[in-house]
Enzyme design. Structure first.
Site, PDB file in Angstrom:
ATOM      1  N   GLY A   1      31.342   7.914  60.879  1.00 37.49           N
ATOM      2  CA  GLY A   1      32.778   7.917  61.180  1.00 37.49           C
ATOM      3  C   GLY A   1      33.575   7.644  59.923  1.00 37.49           C
ATOM      4  N   ASN A   2      34.831   7.288  60.080  1.00 33.23           N
ATOM      5  CA  ASN A   2      35.629   6.889  58.914  1.00 33.23           C
ATOM      6  C   ASN A   2      36.663   5.853  59.359  1.00 33.23           C
ATOM      7  OD1 ASN A   2      38.200   8.357  59.648  1.00 33.23           O
ATOM      8  ND2 ASN A   2      36.778  10.085  59.586  1.00 33.23           N
ATOM      9  N   HIS A   3      37.399   5.326  58.381  1.00 39.69           N
ATOM     10  CA  HIS A   3      38.294   4.196  58.674  1.00 39.69           C
ATOM     11  C   HIS A   3      39.667   4.599  59.222  1.00 39.69           C
ATOM     12  CE1 HIS A   3      35.556   1.286  57.093  1.00 39.69           C
ATOM     13  NE2 HIS A   3      35.483   1.903  55.929  1.00 39.69           N
ATOM     14  N   SER A   4      39.870   5.861  59.567  1.00 38.65           N
ATOM     15  CA  SER A   4      41.200   6.266  60.040  1.00 38.65           C
ATOM     16  C   SER A   4      41.598   5.455  61.276  1.00 38.65           C
ATOM     17  CB  SER A   4      41.189   7.757  60.394  1.00 38.65           C
ATOM     18  OG  SER A   4      42.369   8.083  61.081  1.00 38.65           O
TER      19      SER A   4
ATOM     20  N   ALA B   1      41.462  12.585  60.635  1.00 34.66           N
ATOM     21  CA  ALA B   1      40.516  12.486  59.518  1.00 34.66           C
ATOM     22  C   ALA B   1      39.184  13.043  60.022  1.00 34.66           C
ATOM     23  CB  ALA B   1      40.368  11.046  59.079  1.00 34.66           C
TER      24      ALA B   1
END
Ligand code: CTP
Length: 402
Positions: free
Chosen positions: A210-213, A278
């Site tokens: 995943g990502n930090h969005s 994102a």
């Protein structure tokens, strides 16, 4: 015709020496053709009489959750739903703190919690109270929660001190409300598609890439577009934000593939598409059916490319459609953003550099540069994401009217 004509304004008046200004405010609102109902806190009644405000507003002034004989309650939900706009002027430090923290101990706070309409808050207090860290934090919370907090002015205060904290003048408030109702029509009938938040690509049933969005930028854009009267479809990855009221459609997705199919479908009828999500560029080639167990040695996960959604919809963009993308860069920011603008066939790209402190993922603030397809760029200073959303939407509106 005045844009306040026929508008239903609910005015909250708090205990402050500035409460006398609410009488002028009501007079001006009524003169502009607005329908006004007034709620006063108990303390407000010590500064200005309910009789003055009910006479000027031509409506009974309410203050308590129940009627004087306690036989009926004053329906806060009904009052909140009645209003096209809820204005609190003057808003005392005490009521601001209650609003920010979800207190519900009088009619005004109960109506605030039930309100679905836009809320404008015009603070009034002494300079030191205004400058206090607690008040600043509360104001920040109110802004984050989608309220519009009006500026205070500088001048002589009730304490005799000269400083910041005076309530905005009634004439100025009227002109802000007029602008608000004018602008709220500027995207009427427009179908706007916004994507927001991260995507999660499953490795196995418990792990993902995943990502930090946080989704904050996309959600703020959706809120502003709704305020301008647009029909907004929001497609969102997993985030911790409540879904904005008055959306046309909300679609929840998890993976880049799900985002691809939801976006390409909604894009066909969208007048404006803002791709703030994102999206993962890579996903595991295979998702393990069972949890991957720890073993000796290294574990390699093969990744394959996901589809570049913006690139794909950019290819299909029609003349009457606007397409806006984001670029998150850590080096050669401007050149990279311009390249994406061109290859993805965008009308605007919004560049945020992770090098700027307070910009990018997770924060409430952002610092962006908007670049249009003609190469013109506009650098915006560090601001709250909610304010940036207003600026971006205003740029889109100017493009529509160009
Ligand atoms: N985007 C997309 N589909 C992808 C990746 C990105 O639609 N698979 C969109 C994003 O929503 C954003 C824009 O493309 O609006 C740019 O995303 P960004 O991550 O900055 O760039 P990439 O195109 O992924 O390129 P790179 O990661 O190499 O910088």
């Amino acid at each position: 015709m005045s844009s306040l004509k026929g508008k239903k304004i609910l005015l909250g008046v708090c205990g402050s020496i500035a409460a006398y200004k609410s009488a002028f405010l009501i007079r001006l609102l009524v003169k502009e053709g607005a329908k006004v109902k007034v709620i006063m806190t108990r303390e407000a009644g010590k500064f200005i009489s309910p009789l003055s405000l009910s006479t000027l507003s031509k409506n009974p002034v309410l203050s308590e959750l129940t009627t004087a004989d306690d036989s009926r309650w004053n329906n806060h939900v009904e009052l909140a739903l009645w209003a096209d706009l809820f204005l609190i002027a003057p808003a005392s430090a005490n009521t601001i703190a209650k609003f920010a923290n979800g207190y519900c101990d009088n009619l005004l706070t109960a109506v605030y919690l039930s309100a679905r309409c836009p809320v404008f808050i015009s603070p009034a207090m002494d300079e030191d109270m205004w400058a206090h860290a607690s008040t600043k934090r509360n104001i920040q919370l109110l802004n984050q929660n989608g309220n519009t907090v009006l500026k205070v002015s500088h001048g002589e205060l009730a304490s005799g001190l000269i400083g910041e904290g005076r309530m905005m003048q009634p004439e100025e408030i009227i002109s802000l409300l007029t602008n608000y109702f004018n602008s709220s029509q500027s995207l009427k009938g427009k179908k706007i598609l916004i994507t927001a938040g991260p995507t999660y690509e499953a490795i196995d049933p418990v792990r993902f890439i995943g990502n930090h969005s946080s989704g904050k930028m996309g959600y703020a854009l959706a809120e502003v577009c709704i305020k301008h009267g647009a029909d907004v479809t929001l497609i969102s990855g997993p985030v911790n934000i409540s879904v904005p009221s008055h959306l046309k459609k909300f679609v929840s997705i998890k993976t880049a593939d799900e985002l691809f199919s939801a976006t390409t479908k909604a894009f066909v009828i969208a007048d404006i598409t803002i791709m703030a999500a994102a999206v993962a560029d890579y996903k595991p080639q295979k998702t393990a059916v069972n949890k991957i167990k720890k073993k000796e040695g290294e574990l390699n996960i093969e990744l394959v490319k996901t589809k570049d959604i913006l690139l794909e919809i950019g290819k299909k963009k029609k003349k009457n459609q606007l397409l806006i993308g984001f670029a998150l860069e850590t080096e050669n920011e401007l050149a990279n953003a311009k390249e994406k603008l061109k290859t993805k066939n965008l009308d605007f790209i919004i560049l945020n550099s992770l090098k700027d402190k307070g910009a990018g993922f997770g924060t409430d603030t952002n610092k962006v540069t908007v670049i249009d397809s003609g190469g013109k760029k506009k650098e915006l200073p560090m601001k709250m994401k909610t304010e940036i959303a207003h600026d971006i939407v205003n740029i889109i509106i100017s493009k529509l009217h160009a």
